[in-house]
Design a protein around this motif. Structure first.
Motif, short mmCIF file in Angstrom:
data_model
loop_
_atom_site.label_atom_id
_atom_site.label_comp_id
_atom_site.label_asym_id
_atom_site.label_seq_id
_atom_site.Cartn_x
_atom_site.Cartn_y
_atom_site.Cartn_z
N GLY A 48 24.44 87.72 -62.86
CA GLY A 48 25.31 88.02 -61.73
C GLY A 48 26.66 87.33 -61.79
N GLY A 49 26.85 86.40 -62.75
CA GLY A 49 28.09 85.61 -62.74
C GLY A 49 28.24 84.92 -61.40
N GLN A 50 27.11 84.44 -60.87
CA GLN A 50 27.04 84.07 -59.46
C GLN A 50 26.99 82.56 -59.23
OE1 GLN A 50 24.64 86.68 -57.23
NE2 GLN A 50 24.17 85.25 -55.61
N VAL A 51 27.92 82.07 -58.42
CA VAL A 51 27.88 80.67 -57.96
C VAL A 51 26.72 80.55 -56.96
CG1 VAL A 51 29.12 78.82 -56.78
CG2 VAL A 51 30.37 80.40 -58.26
N THR A 52 25.82 79.61 -57.19
CA THR A 52 24.68 79.42 -56.28
C THR A 52 24.68 78.06 -55.61
OG1 THR A 52 23.35 78.66 -58.14
CG2 THR A 52 23.18 81.00 -57.55
N SER A 53 25.61 77.17 -56.01
CA SER A 53 25.65 75.85 -55.39
C SER A 53 27.07 75.30 -55.48
CB SER A 53 24.69 74.89 -56.12
OG SER A 53 24.82 73.57 -55.61
N TRP A 54 27.47 74.62 -54.42
CA TRP A 54 28.76 73.89 -54.40
C TRP A 54 28.53 72.68 -53.50
CZ3 TRP A 54 33.01 75.25 -50.44
CH2 TRP A 54 34.13 74.40 -50.61
N LYS A 55 28.52 71.51 -54.11
CA LYS A 55 28.23 70.29 -53.35
C LYS A 55 29.44 69.37 -53.31
CE LYS A 55 23.27 70.26 -54.33
NZ LYS A 55 22.17 69.57 -55.02
#
Length: 316
Positions: free
Chosen positions: A38-45
């Motif tokens: 998906g080229g998908q960001v799943t986390s940003w901390k």
């Protein structure tokens, strides 16, 4: 918090169900995760390790199901009005790491970034008969801002243009949806997906939430603020090349109908999406489109117990 150089940058590793992901880390301790699926960001901390994006506890990390949460890429179609599956196919295809990336204007100080590329498979060409290259850079700034830049090029050899709509379907993690407000979209026109895409004008001083919402705001400013009163945190979304903004929350009834979404999780998420929906983008062969989204999370200013969004928008 470790600041050693081996902790900074991008690392390819295995994620849930053995799916490949890239972990980005910056020296101050901020991080992000990007799945090649998906080229998908799943986390940003942030630098305290707090998760800023929402991913459902029931999200299914198994192709061909799209991952519920993070930042799905909606391309070449947003919504379900066209001939393709809802929100297009980019979010449930396997992307590759781009070994020969185009130059991206990005913060040259950052080592924490990854370049991904998606090209259509033979199966994709059967359902959407257009050749393209979709290049995506996901980067963390030294200050912890999350930047996504998309470059889509028509690589057709048959001389045919193609048309698409697009969105960064960003799920923000919020403490309580009833305590959240959005500034920057007041007085604008919107299309209401809950009322057959009828066009209305936003009347409120700020957007707050007490029921299901699914709206496409038109001709929106380049900066939108999402204020989480309980967390004393404001997300600032900056965008370029994406004139629209989608605002979505399922509320309780729809949440219960979704297999990959917890019944009460609607209280802790809000989608605010930089998008190009109302006026589809057309590319002739050889032409390229670029769309960019930058997210930052800042402490909120308070004024008489209320958030002072104008201060946040002006200072960010």
């Amino acid at each position: 918090m470790s600041t050693s150089s081996d902790k900074v940058g991008a690392e390819l590793c295995k994620g849930i169900n053995g799916l490949d992901k890239v972990v980005l880390r910056e020296s101050r301790g901020t991080s992000a995760e990007v799945y090649l699926y998906g080229g998908q960001v799943t986390s940003w901390k942030n630098d305290h390790g707090e998760e800023l994006l929402f991913v459902s506890s029931k999200a299914i990390f198994k192709p061909p199901k799209a991952i519920r949460g993070g930042i799905p890429i909606c391309f070449p179609q947003f919504g379900s009005h066209g001939s393709l599956e809802q929100h297009g196919f980019a979010r449930n295809r396997q992307w590759s790491i781009d070994t020969d990336p185009l130059p991206f204007p990005t913060n040259s100080l950052s080592k924490a970034y990854v370049d991904l590329i998606l090209r259509p498979s033979e199966e994709d060409l059967k359902i959407w008969a257009h050749s393209f290259e979709f290049r995506l850079r996901v980067a963390l700034s030294p200050g912890g801002d999350l930047m996504l830049t998309s470059r889509i090029r028509n690589t057709s050899a048959d001389g045919k243009p193609f048309t698409f709509t697009f969105a960064y379907h960003t799920y923000f993690s919020v403490s309580d949806i009833s305590e959240v407000r959005i500034e920057g979209l007041e007085t604008l026109d919107y299309l209401d997906n809950l009322q057959n895409k009828e066009r209305f004008t936003e009347q409120g001083d700020a957007i707050t939430f007490e029921s299901e919402v699914d709206k496409i705001y038109l001709s929106t400013p380049t900066k939108i603020a999402i204020m989480d009163h309980e967390k004393k945190r404001t997300f600032v979304l900056r965008k370029d090349g994406l004139p629209d903004a989608v605002v979505w929350n399922t509320w309780d009834k729809k949440a219960k109908q979704m297999a990959d979404f917890g019944d009460d999780e609607y209280k802790h998420m809000l989608c605010v999406e930089a998008a190009a929906v109302e006026k589809p983008i057309t590319l002739k062969p050889g032409e390229e489109w670029k769309g960019r989204q930058e997210l930052s999370a800042v402490p909120s200013s308070y004024c008489s117990g209320q958030l002072d969004p104008r201060k946040v928008l002006l200072s960010s």
